[in-house]
Scaffold this active site. Sequence first.
Site, short mmCIF file in Angstrom:
data_model
loop_
_atom_site.label_atom_id
_atom_site.label_comp_id
_atom_site.label_asym_id
_atom_site.label_seq_id
_atom_site.Cartn_x
_atom_site.Cartn_y
_atom_site.Cartn_z
N ALA A 8 0.81 -1.22 0.00
CA ALA A 8 0.00 0.00 0.00
C ALA A 8 0.84 1.27 0.00
O ALA A 8 0.32 2.37 -0.20
CB ALA A 8 -0.92 -0.01 1.21
N ARG A 13 10.38 7.73 -2.00
CA ARG A 13 11.79 7.80 -2.41
C ARG A 13 11.99 7.47 -3.89
O ARG A 13 13.08 7.63 -4.42
CB ARG A 13 12.63 6.85 -1.52
CG ARG A 13 12.74 7.32 -0.08
CD ARG A 13 13.20 6.22 0.88
NE ARG A 13 12.09 5.35 1.32
CZ ARG A 13 12.23 4.32 2.15
NH1 ARG A 13 13.43 4.02 2.63
NH2 ARG A 13 11.18 3.59 2.51
N THR A 78 3.65 -0.29 8.26
CA THR A 78 3.52 -1.70 7.89
C THR A 78 2.67 -2.49 8.89
O THR A 78 1.96 -3.43 8.51
CB THR A 78 4.92 -2.36 7.78
OG1 THR A 78 5.67 -2.03 8.96
CG2 THR A 78 5.68 -1.88 6.56
N GLY A 101 5.77 -6.07 -0.87
CA GLY A 101 5.67 -5.87 -2.32
C GLY A 101 6.92 -5.25 -2.92
O GLY A 101 7.09 -5.23 -4.14
N ASN A 165 16.56 -6.75 9.06
CA ASN A 165 15.25 -7.33 8.77
C ASN A 165 14.97 -7.27 7.28
O ASN A 165 15.07 -6.21 6.67
CB ASN A 165 14.21 -6.50 9.55
CG ASN A 165 12.78 -6.90 9.24
OD1 ASN A 165 12.52 -8.07 8.95
ND2 ASN A 165 11.87 -5.94 9.31
N ARG A 329 9.39 -7.18 -38.42
CA ARG A 329 8.19 -6.75 -37.69
C ARG A 329 7.19 -7.90 -37.62
O ARG A 329 7.37 -8.93 -38.25
CB ARG A 329 7.62 -5.51 -38.35
CG ARG A 329 8.55 -4.30 -38.13
CD ARG A 329 8.04 -3.09 -38.86
NE ARG A 329 6.64 -2.84 -38.58
CZ ARG A 329 5.80 -2.20 -39.41
NH1 ARG A 329 6.24 -1.76 -40.56
NH2 ARG A 329 4.55 -2.02 -39.07
N TYR A 362 11.99 -2.39 -48.33
CA TYR A 362 10.82 -2.58 -47.48
C TYR A 362 9.92 -3.63 -48.12
O TYR A 362 9.46 -3.46 -49.25
CB TYR A 362 10.02 -1.28 -47.30
CG TYR A 362 8.70 -1.57 -46.62
CD1 TYR A 362 8.68 -2.05 -45.30
CD2 TYR A 362 7.49 -1.42 -47.27
CE1 TYR A 362 7.48 -2.36 -44.67
CE2 TYR A 362 6.28 -1.74 -46.65
CZ TYR A 362 6.28 -2.21 -45.35
OH TYR A 362 5.11 -2.53 -44.73
N ASN A 382 2.44 -0.95 -50.25
CA ASN A 382 1.32 -1.80 -49.81
C ASN A 382 0.16 -0.99 -49.26
O ASN A 382 -0.85 -1.56 -48.89
CB ASN A 382 1.81 -2.78 -48.74
CG ASN A 382 2.39 -2.07 -47.52
OD1 ASN A 382 2.93 -0.98 -47.65
ND2 ASN A 382 2.27 -2.68 -46.38
N ARG A 436 10.35 2.35 -67.78
CA ARG A 436 11.50 3.22 -67.67
C ARG A 436 11.42 4.19 -68.84
O ARG A 436 11.14 3.78 -69.97
CB ARG A 436 12.75 2.35 -67.82
CG ARG A 436 14.01 2.99 -67.32
CD ARG A 436 15.17 2.08 -67.61
NE ARG A 436 15.34 1.02 -66.63
CZ ARG A 436 16.21 0.02 -66.77
NH1 ARG A 436 16.95 -0.07 -67.88
NH2 ARG A 436 16.32 -0.90 -65.85
C1 UD1 Z 1 10.68 -2.13 6.04
C2 UD1 Z 1 10.91 -2.59 7.48
C3 UD1 Z 1 12.40 -2.69 7.74
C4 UD1 Z 1 13.03 -3.65 6.73
C5 UD1 Z 1 12.70 -3.23 5.30
C6 UD1 Z 1 13.14 -4.31 4.33
C7 UD1 Z 1 9.08 -1.78 8.89
C8 UD1 Z 1 8.64 -0.74 9.85
N1 UD1 Z 1 10.31 -1.65 8.39
O1 UD1 Z 1 11.24 -0.82 5.91
O2 UD1 Z 1 12.62 -3.18 9.06
O3 UD1 Z 1 14.44 -3.68 6.96
O4 UD1 Z 1 11.29 -3.05 5.13
O5 UD1 Z 1 12.98 -3.92 3.00
O6 UD1 Z 1 8.34 -2.68 8.61
N2 UD1 Z 1 3.49 -0.55 3.22
C9 UD1 Z 1 2.13 -0.60 3.34
N3 UD1 Z 1 1.49 0.32 4.12
C10 UD1 Z 1 2.17 1.28 4.81
C11 UD1 Z 1 3.57 1.31 4.69
C12 UD1 Z 1 4.21 0.37 3.90
O7 UD1 Z 1 1.46 -1.45 2.75
O8 UD1 Z 1 1.51 2.07 5.50
C13 UD1 Z 1 4.16 -1.54 2.34
C14 UD1 Z 1 4.95 -0.87 1.22
O9 UD1 Z 1 4.18 -0.77 0.05
C15 UD1 Z 1 6.13 -1.79 1.05
C16 UD1 Z 1 6.29 -2.48 2.37
O10 UD1 Z 1 5.09 -2.27 3.09
O11 UD1 Z 1 5.88 -2.75 0.04
C17 UD1 Z 1 7.48 -1.93 3.18
O12 UD1 Z 1 7.30 -0.56 3.40
P1 UD1 Z 1 8.51 0.47 3.26
O13 UD1 Z 1 7.96 1.82 3.53
O14 UD1 Z 1 9.24 0.25 2.02
O15 UD1 Z 1 9.39 0.04 4.51
P2 UD1 Z 1 10.98 0.14 4.63
O16 UD1 Z 1 11.33 1.50 5.07
O17 UD1 Z 1 11.60 -0.39 3.45
MG MG Z 2 10.93 -0.89 1.59
#
Ligand code: UD1
Ligand code: MG
Length: 454
Positions: A8, A13, A78, A101, A165, A329, A362, A382, A436
Amino acid sequence: MNIVILAAGMGKRMHSGLPKVLQPVAARPMISRVVETAEGLGEGKVVVVIGHGGELVRERLAGDPRVGFTLQPEQLGTGDALRCALPLLDESDPKTLVLLGDVPLIRTETLSALCREAEDGIGLLTVNLGNPTGYGRIVKVCGSVRRIVEEKDATPEEKKIREVNTGIMVLPTRRLRDWAGRLTNENAQGEFYLTDFIGFAAGDGVTVRSTVAADPDEVMGVNSKRELAAAERAFQRREAEKLLDAGVTLADPARIDVRGMLECGQDVSIDVGCVFEGHVKLGNRVRIGAYCVLRDTEVANDTEILAFTHSDGASVGEEARIGPFTRLRPGAQLGRETHVGNFCEIKKSTIGTGSKVNHLSYIGDTTMGAHVNIGAGTITCNYDGVNKFRTEIGDDAFIGSDTQLVAPVSVGRGATLGAGTTLTRNAPEGKLTLSRARQVTVEGWQRPQKKASK
Ligand code: UD1
Ligand code: MG
């Protein structure tokens, strides 16, 4: 087992209008790769948490009956994302696997090993990184995992921890409601962190087993275009290694891009800078020159494709020689021992055995027999601006250079067309046809002279 994919987040970034999880690795959105890997576990339904750009993500995954969606209305972290998925989980299933994701290169085998090792506690997939910046650090006391601290909350001491993590974990389903209820957002980012579950588990006496991923590339998180590029390279390295292991010769494994499926026979060799898209099939002993782009193309045994050839939706027979600088093509079907050379474009046409189109031509909407020779600069006209018409060229025909074949038109078997012909009516078999203006030489003609100035 329940499987939840968190997708989500907005991906600030990335600085992109496209939701982060739809950013492509090898031409496929990251989320599609994660879903496919998850489905590989054979566990039934996968729940995807969508939010930012949710409709686009849903659209992209629509049509896959094994995917269910839940909306996270606001991107509060998350932990909050997982909380949104709780109503869709099967409470009677003891394990819930959480995937991110934006960790696109994870493999099914790694996940099944993690699930086995989790037993009835938590299975946490970690990785040791030379540069752990940006990741949550694994805080251990006497060798056991106590909690995870996010980069932005870590003390200088904690920042030195190299074990991080990956975000991928297996959790005991029955604990999730309780832990989700205990989350707070009192941290540097003001978010509800899923990583806080680890601290809760340790406090509740639930075992946390961490498994270190052997290959850091596999668990790379993608938050920025830099990381997306790194993931792309890692993916391509993996593809190149698979090809090498299968016996394909690559001039440089760091300079090939496979964005789809590439099937190769025996003793195939591929020079630098080639891109393969869609489904490409190369027969035995096929050689591909430098900087070719092949998409949805089939090349039969012993054929050589020379440098800078671009092919989309074409098939090439055995022992043919295509390129350099050829464009094939959709619907180009080249028979065996055909030669198509520089600056020739072939579209929706059949070229029979041994026929040659070697320079600057062609050929579109054409059926060409065997052993035809097409002179330099030949054009099949063509298209009248509205309709397309076909050209037929019989076996052994010889088309002189700089000829236009105004379709619909046909050239009989063994016919010869004189250079410069504009063919508007059918050319009969075995005869010379030409259009010609007669050449004249004007006797006594003189070039204009400059008058001498006074
Ligand atoms: C997260 C982890 C971090 C880990 C890293 C690995 C947490 C707090 N941190 O950080 O420990 O080392 O991934 O890649 O979990 N997302 C949602 N809803 C939200 C926020 C995020 O669905 O409100 C989804 C994002 O789409 C993404 C995933 O969760 O796919 C991770 O979120 P992201 O913001 O990328 O976390 P990181 O800072 O990478
Ligand atoms: Mg991430």
